[in-house]
Scaffold this motif. Sequence first.
Motif, PDB file in Angstrom:
ATOM      1  N   ASN A 217      43.319 134.535  43.629  1.00 23.15           N
ATOM      2  CA  ASN A 217      42.695 134.267  44.490  1.00 23.15           C
ATOM      3  C   ASN A 217      43.014 134.853  45.865  1.00 23.15           C
ATOM      4  O   ASN A 217      43.022 133.922  46.947  1.00 23.15           O
ATOM      5  CB  ASN A 217      42.561 132.610  44.427  1.00 23.15           C
ATOM      6  CG  ASN A 217      41.526 132.071  45.362  1.00 23.15           C
ATOM      7  OD1 ASN A 217      40.621 132.726  45.632  1.00 23.15           O
ATOM      8  ND2 ASN A 217      41.761 130.762  45.888  1.00 23.15           N
ATOM      9  N   GLY A 218      43.441 135.923  45.712  1.00 21.18           N
ATOM     10  CA  GLY A 218      43.552 136.653  47.049  1.00 21.18           C
ATOM     11  C   GLY A 218      45.200 136.438  47.515  1.00 21.18           C
ATOM     12  O   GLY A 218      45.624 137.117  48.613  1.00 21.18           O
ATOM     13  N   ILE A 219      45.889 135.691  46.704  1.00 24.57           N
ATOM     14  CA  ILE A 219      47.277 135.603  47.218  1.00 24.57           C
ATOM     15  C   ILE A 219      48.377 135.863  46.054  1.00 24.57           C
ATOM     16  O   ILE A 219      47.913 135.995  44.832  1.00 24.57           O
ATOM     17  CB  ILE A 219      47.653 134.128  47.612  1.00 24.57           C
ATOM     18  CG1 ILE A 219      47.322 133.168  46.341  1.00 24.57           C
ATOM     19  CG2 ILE A 219      46.894 133.789  48.723  1.00 24.57           C
ATOM     20  CD1 ILE A 219      47.732 131.505  46.963  1.00 24.57           C
ATOM     21  N   ASN A 220      49.536 136.006  46.357  1.00 24.35           N
ATOM     22  CA  ASN A 220      50.856 136.282  45.306  1.00 24.35           C
ATOM     23  C   ASN A 220      51.433 134.804  45.249  1.00 24.35           C
ATOM     24  O   ASN A 220      51.855 134.489  46.190  1.00 24.35           O
ATOM     25  CB  ASN A 220      51.380 137.337  45.428  1.00 24.35           C
ATOM     26  CG  ASN A 220      50.832 138.844  45.207  1.00 24.35           C
ATOM     27  OD1 ASN A 220      49.876 138.676  44.375  1.00 24.35           O
ATOM     28  ND2 ASN A 220      51.271 139.752  46.105  1.00 24.35           N
TER      29      ASN A 220
END
Length: 114
Positions: free
Chosen positions: A110-113
């Motif tokens: 979702n666009g993050i690590n």
Amino acid sequence: MPYISTKTTVTISAEKRESIKNKLGKAIELIPGKSESWLMISFDDNSTMYFKGSDAKPLAFVEVKLFGKASQDAYKNLTQAIMEILEEELGIQGDCIYVKYEEVSTWGWNGINL
């Protein structure tokens, strides 16, 4: 955030795929803190595979990737469950299945690590 990928030499019908998916969804709970709510599953059937120099028997190679770590006992229990599922659903004997585990320290979603 587990991922289970199953590569096999046999054809997996839509009904069998759904049944295996459901059973793997329950089996992943053998790893503490893991559940079907974050489980991603993929299937690659009708693959050309050889084991011990032969393609005479149905084969499967299963990869389990986990965000984080698990105990050897948890892995042992999941391996047994995976082998039972594939034998019951696809007729693949346990001695014709490899299961590989990979623990991942960084997982993107979702666009993050994480």
